[in-house]
Scaffold this motif. Sequence first.
Motif, PDB file in Angstrom:
ATOM      1  N   UNK A 286      26.461   4.691   2.964  1.00  0.00           N
ATOM      2  CA  UNK A 286      25.713   5.490   2.170  1.00  0.00           C
ATOM      3  C   UNK A 286      24.804   6.420   3.035  1.00  0.00           C
ATOM      4  N   UNK A 287      24.336   5.931   4.261  1.00  0.00           N
ATOM      5  CA  UNK A 287      23.540   6.866   5.418  1.00  0.00           C
ATOM      6  C   UNK A 287      24.549   7.933   5.694  1.00  0.00           C
ATOM      7  N   UNK A 288      25.971   7.341   6.267  1.00  0.00           N
ATOM      8  CA  UNK A 288      26.666   8.309   6.607  1.00  0.00           C
ATOM      9  C   UNK A 288      26.942   9.624   5.765  1.00  0.00           C
ATOM     10  N   UNK A 289      27.311   9.232   4.450  1.00  0.00           N
ATOM     11  CA  UNK A 289      27.499  10.117   3.521  1.00  0.00           C
ATOM     12  C   UNK A 289      26.372  11.403   3.260  1.00  0.00           C
ATOM     13  N   UNK A 290      25.182  10.548   3.310  1.00  0.00           N
ATOM     14  CA  UNK A 290      23.870  11.518   3.034  1.00  0.00           C
ATOM     15  C   UNK A 290      23.998  12.482   4.224  1.00  0.00           C
ATOM     16  N   UNK A 292      26.177  13.254   6.500  1.00  0.00           N
ATOM     17  CA  UNK A 292      27.358  14.272   6.507  1.00  0.00           C
ATOM     18  C   UNK A 292      27.404  15.383   5.662  1.00  0.00           C
ATOM     19  N   UNK A 293      26.653  15.096   4.296  1.00  0.00           N
ATOM     20  CA  UNK A 293      26.434  16.342   3.523  1.00  0.00           C
ATOM     21  C   UNK A 293      25.386  17.282   3.838  1.00  0.00           C
ATOM     22  N   UNK A 294      24.251  16.698   4.552  1.00  0.00           N
ATOM     23  CA  UNK A 294      23.449  17.633   5.117  1.00  0.00           C
ATOM     24  C   UNK A 294      23.827  18.779   6.254  1.00  0.00           C
ATOM     25  N   UNK A 295      24.682  17.908   7.103  1.00  0.00           N
ATOM     26  CA  UNK A 295      25.309  18.618   8.024  1.00  0.00           C
ATOM     27  C   UNK A 295      26.490  19.727   7.556  1.00  0.00           C
ATOM     28  N   UNK A 296      27.221  19.317   6.374  1.00  0.00           N
ATOM     29  CA  UNK A 296      27.945  20.187   5.610  1.00  0.00           C
ATOM     30  C   UNK A 296      27.323  21.312   5.086  1.00  0.00           C
ATOM     31  N   UNK A 297      26.147  20.997   4.438  1.00  0.00           N
ATOM     32  CA  UNK A 297      25.435  22.208   3.807  1.00  0.00           C
ATOM     33  C   UNK A 297      24.840  23.213   4.874  1.00  0.00           C
ATOM     34  N   UNK A 298      24.338  22.632   6.010  1.00  0.00           N
ATOM     35  CA  UNK A 298      23.546  23.538   6.779  1.00  0.00           C
ATOM     36  C   UNK A 298      24.267  24.142   8.054  1.00  0.00           C
ATOM     37  N   UNK A 299      25.519  23.437   8.262  1.00  0.00           N
ATOM     38  CA  UNK A 299      26.118  24.122   9.580  1.00  0.00           C
ATOM     39  C   UNK A 299      27.551  24.470   9.217  1.00  0.00           C
ATOM     40  N   UNK A 300      28.408  23.419   8.406  1.00  0.00           N
ATOM     41  CA  UNK A 300      29.769  23.825   8.303  1.00  0.00           C
ATOM     42  C   UNK A 300      29.973  25.036   7.199  1.00  0.00           C
TER      43      UNK A 300
END
Length: 381
Positions: A286-290, A292-300
């Motif tokens: 759960x922590x990893x999904x949250x 990664x979602x932030x990394x995807x939204x702001x970087x990828x």
Amino acid sequence: MAHTLPPTWSVRTPPRWLPRALLYVALAAAGLITAFWVLAKVQGLLTVLMVSLFLAFAIEPAVNWLAARGVRRGAGTGAVFGVLLVVMVAFVWTLGALLVSQVTMLVKNAPDYIQDVVDWINSTFHQDLSGDDLTKYASEWSSTIEGYLVGLAGNVWGIGTVAIGAIFQMLGVLLFTFYFAADGPRFRTWVCSLLPPKQQKHVLRAWDIAVEKTGGYIYSRALLALCSAVAHYVALRVLDVPSAFALALWVGVVSQFIPTVGTYLAGALPVLVALVHDPISALWILLFIVAYQQFENYVLQPRITATTLDMHPAVAFGAVIAGAALLGPTGALLAIPVTATIQGFAGAYVRRYEVAEEAEAPPPKKKRKDRKRPAAESPSE
């Protein structure tokens, strides 16, 4: 004695244009009613055509790429369809294997899970339950579910009719998509031949923008899905969660191609599977999904969609809500590409101006100080 009307009370005849105007109004009302009736009857066909046109726009860049290398458009469209079919079959097969394995494991370990739940309830709420109590509750629930299933089976004719209708709609979508993609240039020429020369240029430009934005949306989503699947596969393997490949594939596809709620649906399944095996692993997942979602939204996502789909998240969210209100799930899927096309068309034709800076405020006026006049010299001086 006969009464005669005054001269001012003479009967006026209606103007000559009034019957014709009433006839035109009646014909217009009848035409509107007929048009709405026809639209209601062919709503399913219009939805199929809209989805087919969207899918044709999505695969047309790949078909054009093959056609530029000497492949006939029909054969190129068939090749793209074959690749997509293989991908869909692999996706469904992988998730089906995941479902079968997890259900088998759940049935096998059901007694242990029941005993763990009983122990947790007794220790937490200071109760004195046993496995027999839960078995009795489960039998009551099973009888309720069985009655529901019996009623559902009695309506098998209606379910079969709906299933057959859905299959025919899917076949219609595939058929129209193939024709729109394979005969794209010919269809475009036919549409433009119905318009005057001045309007043809605008239609062709709008068509190119729609193909560019729709194809860019699909390919950017596919690239984001690939990155998400690889990252989650590595995390699931490190945490030793079973069926890591199937779960990673599920997260990558569902989180990118189902708008608004796709992220939550994608993350729920791996957390539940990990929870069955180890609650600590479920927490880490759960922590990893949250994260990664932030990394995807702001970087990828800003880097991948910078050249294909530059849209504000609030605009995308509003477009999905509006599309779902108009056409249901189909409208929710089509909302973002359609909005991107409209945005690109507006950017090509709407002139923008630079915002002028605010004029500098004039400097405050200095207060004039009253100079003290020198005192008059006295006569004695």
